[in-house]
Design a protein around this motif. Structure first.
Motif, PDB file in Angstrom:
ATOM      1  N   TYR A 303      14.220  12.198  -8.107  1.00  0.00           N
ATOM      2  CA  TYR A 303      12.956  12.124  -8.844  1.00  0.00           C
ATOM      3  C   TYR A 303      11.868  12.983  -8.191  1.00  0.00           C
ATOM      4  CZ  TYR A 303      14.861   8.122 -11.416  1.00  0.00           C
ATOM      5  OH  TYR A 303      15.626   7.314 -12.218  1.00  0.00           O
ATOM      6  N   ASP A 304      12.270  13.914  -7.348  1.00  0.00           N
ATOM      7  CA  ASP A 304      11.296  14.709  -6.603  1.00  0.00           C
ATOM      8  C   ASP A 304      10.236  15.380  -7.490  1.00  0.00           C
ATOM      9  OD1 ASP A 304      10.383  16.203  -4.077  1.00  0.00           O
ATOM     10  OD2 ASP A 304      10.894  17.842  -5.440  1.00  0.00           O
ATOM     11  N   PRO A 305      10.582  16.041  -8.602  1.00  0.00           N
ATOM     12  CA  PRO A 305       9.527  16.669  -9.418  1.00  0.00           C
ATOM     13  C   PRO A 305       8.482  15.661  -9.910  1.00  0.00           C
ATOM     14  CG  PRO A 305      11.676  17.507 -10.043  1.00  0.00           C
ATOM     15  CD  PRO A 305      11.924  16.354  -9.122  1.00  0.00           C
ATOM     16  N   LEU A 306       8.954  14.485 -10.318  1.00  0.00           N
ATOM     17  CA  LEU A 306       8.033  13.441 -10.795  1.00  0.00           C
ATOM     18  C   LEU A 306       7.148  12.953  -9.653  1.00  0.00           C
ATOM     19  CD1 LEU A 306       7.102  11.311 -12.900  1.00  0.00           C
ATOM     20  CD2 LEU A 306       9.000   9.889 -12.133  1.00  0.00           C
ATOM     21  N   TYR A 307       7.743  12.653  -8.493  1.00  0.00           N
ATOM     22  CA  TYR A 307       6.968  12.124  -7.382  1.00  0.00           C
ATOM     23  C   TYR A 307       6.041  13.181  -6.779  1.00  0.00           C
ATOM     24  CZ  TYR A 307      10.023   8.009  -7.524  1.00  0.00           C
ATOM     25  OH  TYR A 307      10.696   6.868  -7.912  1.00  0.00           O
ATOM     26  N   THR A 308       6.489  14.434  -6.766  1.00  0.00           N
ATOM     27  CA  THR A 308       5.619  15.506  -6.263  1.00  0.00           C
ATOM     28  C   THR A 308       4.373  15.629  -7.132  1.00  0.00           C
ATOM     29  OG1 THR A 308       7.481  16.754  -5.345  1.00  0.00           O
ATOM     30  CG2 THR A 308       5.458  17.977  -5.782  1.00  0.00           C
ATOM     31  N   ARG A 309       4.577  15.561  -8.423  1.00  0.00           N
ATOM     32  CA  ARG A 309       3.424  15.645  -9.335  1.00  0.00           C
ATOM     33  C   ARG A 309       2.498  14.454  -9.138  1.00  0.00           C
ATOM     34  NH1 ARG A 309       3.620  15.734 -15.991  1.00  0.00           N
ATOM     35  NH2 ARG A 309       1.387  15.924 -16.302  1.00  0.00           N
ATOM     36  N   LEU A 310       3.071  13.256  -9.019  1.00  0.00           N
ATOM     37  CA  LEU A 310       2.256  12.065  -8.827  1.00  0.00           C
ATOM     38  C   LEU A 310       1.460  12.169  -7.527  1.00  0.00           C
ATOM     39  CD1 LEU A 310       1.385   9.202  -9.568  1.00  0.00           C
ATOM     40  CD2 LEU A 310       3.505   8.348  -8.543  1.00  0.00           C
ATOM     41  N   TRP A 311       2.118  12.559  -6.447  1.00  0.00           N
ATOM     42  CA  TRP A 311       1.450  12.683  -5.150  1.00  0.00           C
ATOM     43  C   TRP A 311       0.295  13.683  -5.223  1.00  0.00           C
ATOM     44  CZ3 TRP A 311       1.410  10.085  -0.696  1.00  0.00           C
ATOM     45  CH2 TRP A 311       0.917  10.704   0.452  1.00  0.00           C
ATOM     46  N   SER A 312       0.503  14.789  -5.931  1.00  0.00           N
ATOM     47  CA  SER A 312      -0.523  15.833  -6.000  1.00  0.00           C
ATOM     48  C   SER A 312      -1.743  15.406  -6.798  1.00  0.00           C
ATOM     49  CB  SER A 312       0.060  17.116  -6.607  1.00  0.00           C
ATOM     50  OG  SER A 312       0.389  16.927  -7.973  1.00  0.00           O
ATOM     51  N   THR A 313      -1.604  14.380  -7.633  1.00  0.00           N
ATOM     52  CA  THR A 313      -2.752  13.909  -8.414  1.00  0.00           C
ATOM     53  C   THR A 313      -3.647  12.967  -7.605  1.00  0.00           C
ATOM     54  OG1 THR A 313      -1.608  11.964  -9.321  1.00  0.00           O
ATOM     55  CG2 THR A 313      -1.413  14.043 -10.556  1.00  0.00           C
ATOM     56  N   LEU A 314      -3.169  12.523  -6.442  1.00  0.00           N
ATOM     57  CA  LEU A 314      -3.926  11.559  -5.645  1.00  0.00           C
ATOM     58  C   LEU A 314      -4.926  12.275  -4.744  1.00  0.00           C
ATOM     59  CD1 LEU A 314      -1.000   9.210  -4.523  1.00  0.00           C
ATOM     60  CD2 LEU A 314      -2.464   8.998  -6.545  1.00  0.00           C
ATOM     61  N   THR A 315      -6.053  11.629  -4.532  1.00  0.00           N
ATOM     62  CA  THR A 315      -7.029  12.166  -3.580  1.00  0.00           C
ATOM     63  C   THR A 315      -6.518  11.972  -2.156  1.00  0.00           C
ATOM     64  OG1 THR A 315      -8.216  10.075  -3.356  1.00  0.00           O
ATOM     65  CG2 THR A 315      -8.898  11.542  -5.166  1.00  0.00           C
ATOM     66  N   ALA A 316      -7.122  12.682  -1.216  1.00  0.00           N
ATOM     67  CA  ALA A 316      -6.704  12.546   0.183  1.00  0.00           C
ATOM     68  C   ALA A 316      -6.833  11.105   0.679  1.00  0.00           C
ATOM     69  CB  ALA A 316      -7.513  13.504   1.058  1.00  0.00           C
ATOM     70  N   PRO A 317      -7.933  10.381   0.388  1.00  0.00           N
ATOM     71  CA  PRO A 317      -7.994   8.973   0.806  1.00  0.00           C
ATOM     72  C   PRO A 317      -6.907   8.111   0.175  1.00  0.00           C
ATOM     73  CG  PRO A 317     -10.199   9.791   0.331  1.00  0.00           C
ATOM     74  CD  PRO A 317      -9.241  10.842  -0.138  1.00  0.00           C
ATOM     75  N   GLN A 318      -6.577   8.374  -1.088  1.00  0.00           N
ATOM     76  CA  GLN A 318      -5.530   7.598  -1.739  1.00  0.00           C
ATOM     77  C   GLN A 318      -4.175   7.867  -1.098  1.00  0.00           C
ATOM     78  OE1 GLN A 318      -5.920   8.712  -5.866  1.00  0.00           O
ATOM     79  NE2 GLN A 318      -7.945   7.754  -6.036  1.00  0.00           N
ATOM     80  N   GLN A 319      -3.910   9.118  -0.734  1.00  0.00           N
ATOM     81  CA  GLN A 319      -2.666   9.448  -0.046  1.00  0.00           C
ATOM     82  C   GLN A 319      -2.596   8.747   1.304  1.00  0.00           C
ATOM     83  OE1 GLN A 319      -2.716  13.727   0.091  1.00  0.00           O
ATOM     84  NE2 GLN A 319      -1.976  13.967  -2.013  1.00  0.00           N
ATOM     85  N   GLY A 381       7.988   5.088  -2.477  1.00  0.00           N
ATOM     86  CA  GLY A 381       7.784   4.898  -1.052  1.00  0.00           C
ATOM     87  C   GLY A 381       8.867   5.580  -0.229  1.00  0.00           C
ATOM     88  N   ALA A 382      10.128   5.491  -0.689  1.00  0.00           N
ATOM     89  CA  ALA A 382      11.224   6.163   0.020  1.00  0.00           C
ATOM     90  C   ALA A 382      11.020   7.671   0.000  1.00  0.00           C
ATOM     91  CB  ALA A 382      12.557   5.796  -0.627  1.00  0.00           C
ATOM     92  N   TRP A 383      10.575   8.192  -1.140  1.00  0.00           N
ATOM     93  CA  TRP A 383      10.307   9.639  -1.248  1.00  0.00           C
ATOM     94  C   TRP A 383       9.210  10.067  -0.278  1.00  0.00           C
ATOM     95  CZ3 TRP A 383       5.888  12.349  -2.509  1.00  0.00           C
ATOM     96  CH2 TRP A 383       6.041  13.712  -2.779  1.00  0.00           C
ATOM     97  N   ILE A 384       8.144   9.268  -0.191  1.00  0.00           N
ATOM     98  CA  ILE A 384       7.046   9.603   0.730  1.00  0.00           C
ATOM     99  C   ILE A 384       7.563   9.688   2.157  1.00  0.00           C
ATOM    100  CG2 ILE A 384       4.909   8.736   1.746  1.00  0.00           C
ATOM    101  CD1 ILE A 384       4.226   7.548  -1.013  1.00  0.00           C
ATOM    102  N   GLU A 385       8.382   8.714   2.554  1.00  0.00           N
ATOM    103  CA  GLU A 385       8.906   8.712   3.912  1.00  0.00           C
ATOM    104  C   GLU A 385       9.838   9.887   4.176  1.00  0.00           C
ATOM    105  OE1 GLU A 385       7.598   7.177   6.086  1.00  0.00           O
ATOM    106  OE2 GLU A 385       7.223   5.076   5.675  1.00  0.00           O
ATOM    107  N   LEU A 386      10.537  10.352   3.136  1.00  0.00           N
ATOM    108  CA  LEU A 386      11.466  11.468   3.300  1.00  0.00           C
ATOM    109  C   LEU A 386      10.758  12.825   3.298  1.00  0.00           C
ATOM    110  CD1 LEU A 386      14.260  10.248   0.858  1.00  0.00           C
ATOM    111  CD2 LEU A 386      14.542  10.597   3.327  1.00  0.00           C
ATOM    112  N   VAL A 387       9.683  12.951   2.519  1.00  0.00           N
ATOM    113  CA  VAL A 387       9.093  14.264   2.251  1.00  0.00           C
ATOM    114  C   VAL A 387       7.793  14.526   2.993  1.00  0.00           C
ATOM    115  CG1 VAL A 387       8.122  15.706   0.398  1.00  0.00           C
ATOM    116  CG2 VAL A 387      10.223  14.407  -0.006  1.00  0.00           C
TER     117      VAL A 387
END
Length: 390
Positions: A303-319, A381-387
């Motif tokens: 699901y990397d393309p989906l999670y990458t897009r989701l992560w990029s929409t978050l602000t730095a504090p949200q990340q 969450g698993a994707w965040i820990e991996l990437v």
């Protein structure tokens, strides 16, 4: 052999794990004219419970009018579909349905037409409605359902899934308008289900809110670990897939015991083991904790393309709040030490947390007098820990 672990669709009654109590309460409300609020996070199986309870009630002769509020762009369209279905299902012919539309729903001035090709009535309402569209219109239609049910020979119930959309779309007066209508109804059962747990818990639990003590409130939580573990063991055993000690617990832990996530991960593990057996023409691979982690990581990266897009929409504090949530599980986000480690003021962390809850990326789970924050999707969450680097 078909994979026994299904996800992404409504499950049939025999596929549900340990939901007997929820099914009993829900079908009873449908059959006895009760009012039930069924509240639980997404992916906990509320829709499957509604489907199974509907099947059970209809087998006993009930007429269940079930809708997902999120499937309708406007409340006017939901009201129109409810009106048309009521007239069609509570009468025995096209002519009687047309008469019922005029008789029971005259106050909303419906414009109705019958399509012979589809065999369905199409109703247009709302334009000339005295109270306007939206919740006032829906409330008037519910009054019409009550009038029609009063002359029916079968129990009638209205089920609205993702009910929070009705409340949010209707604004501050929505709760009072719906309550004013349905509290007088004696011939229709109501089941309102929703996934915005905080909104719905406040709506039904605060004494100054219109829905307070209007009906029964039922919270849908995780499936108890024991029955779910037994279910997983049986599924693997049926395919003669060996399971090492601790492997089933690893699935439940990785999926955080959320039914949808458990089924998704178990499905992927099952497919991996069976694929190995097919390629080697031998015994399926044993399910081990290490294999579960490998499959979880593989699915997360899929699901990397989906999670990458989701992560990029978050602000730095949200990340940073997400990173803190994953990497500081034993400390709260209000901790000064955590805030300092992530270089964020505590108020900024709280603002970011609320934004993540509004986006339905995280949620607060209240159990046994305490609360904890969880990701809606553990695979994210698993994707965040991996990437995302530490």
């Amino acid at each position: 052999m078909l994979n026994p672990f299904e996800f992404g669709r409504e499950l049939s009654p025999d596929e549900l794990v340990d939901r007997e109590e929820e099914l009993s309460v829900t079908s009873a409300a449908m059959l006895r004219g009760g009012k039930l609020f069924l509240i639980g996070p997404r992916r906990y199986g509320k829709t499957s419970i509604l489907r199974a309870a509907t099947d059970a009630a209809e087998r006993q002769g009930a007429v269940v009018l079930r809708y997902d509020a999120e499937a309708f762009p406007t409340l006017d369209q939901l009201a129109a579909r409810l009106l048309a279905d009521t007239a069609t299902r509570l009468t025995g012919s096209v002519e009687k349905a047309g008469t019922a539309i005029k008789e029971f729903f005259a106050s909303v001035q419906p414009q109705a037409s019958f399509d012979p090709a589809s065999g369905r009535w199409t109703v247009s309402i709302g334009i000339a409605h005295a109270g306007g569209g939206g919740v006032p219109l829906l409330a008037d239609v519910l009054d019409g359902v009550e009038r029609a049910a009063g002359k029916a020979r079968a129990p009638v119930s209205v089920v609205i899934d993702e009910f929070q959309k009705v409340v949010e779309a209707g604004g501050a007066d929505a709760e009072g308008q719906i309550r004013a209508a349905i509290q007088r109804h004696r011939h229709v059962g109501y089941v309102f289900a929703g996934s915005k747990t905080r909104l719905l818990a406040d709506m039904t639990g605060e004494p100054n809110r219109p829905f307070y003590k209007l009906g029964t409130v039922r919270f849908v939580g995780p499936v108890p670990r024991g029955p779910f573990a037994d279910f997983l063991q049986r599924g693997f055993a049926a395919a003669r897939i060996p399971v090492e000690s601790g492997a089933v617990d690893a699935i439940l832990d990785a999926a955080e015991e959320v039914p949808y996530n458990v089924q998704l991960l178990a499905h992927a593990v099952w497919e991996t083991c069976r694929a190995d057996a097919a390629s080697a023409r031998g015994r399926p691979r044993t399910v081990t904790p290490a294999l579960v982690k490998h499959v979880r990581d593989t699915v997360a990266l899929r699901y990397d393309p989906l999670y990458t897009r989701l992560w990029s929409t978050l602000t730095a504090p949200q990340q940073k709040v997400l990173l803190a949530l994953l990497r500081e599980p034993n400390e709260g986000l209000t901790s000064t030490a955590v805030a300092r480690r992530y270089n964020l003021p505590v108020p900024t962390m709280q603002t970011a947390r609320r934004a993540l809850e509004a986006k339905e990326i995280i949620r607060e789970e209240q159990t046994l007098g305490t609360g904890r924050l969880r990701l809606e999707d553990p695979l994210f969450g698993a994707w965040i820990e991996l990437v995302i680097p530490r």
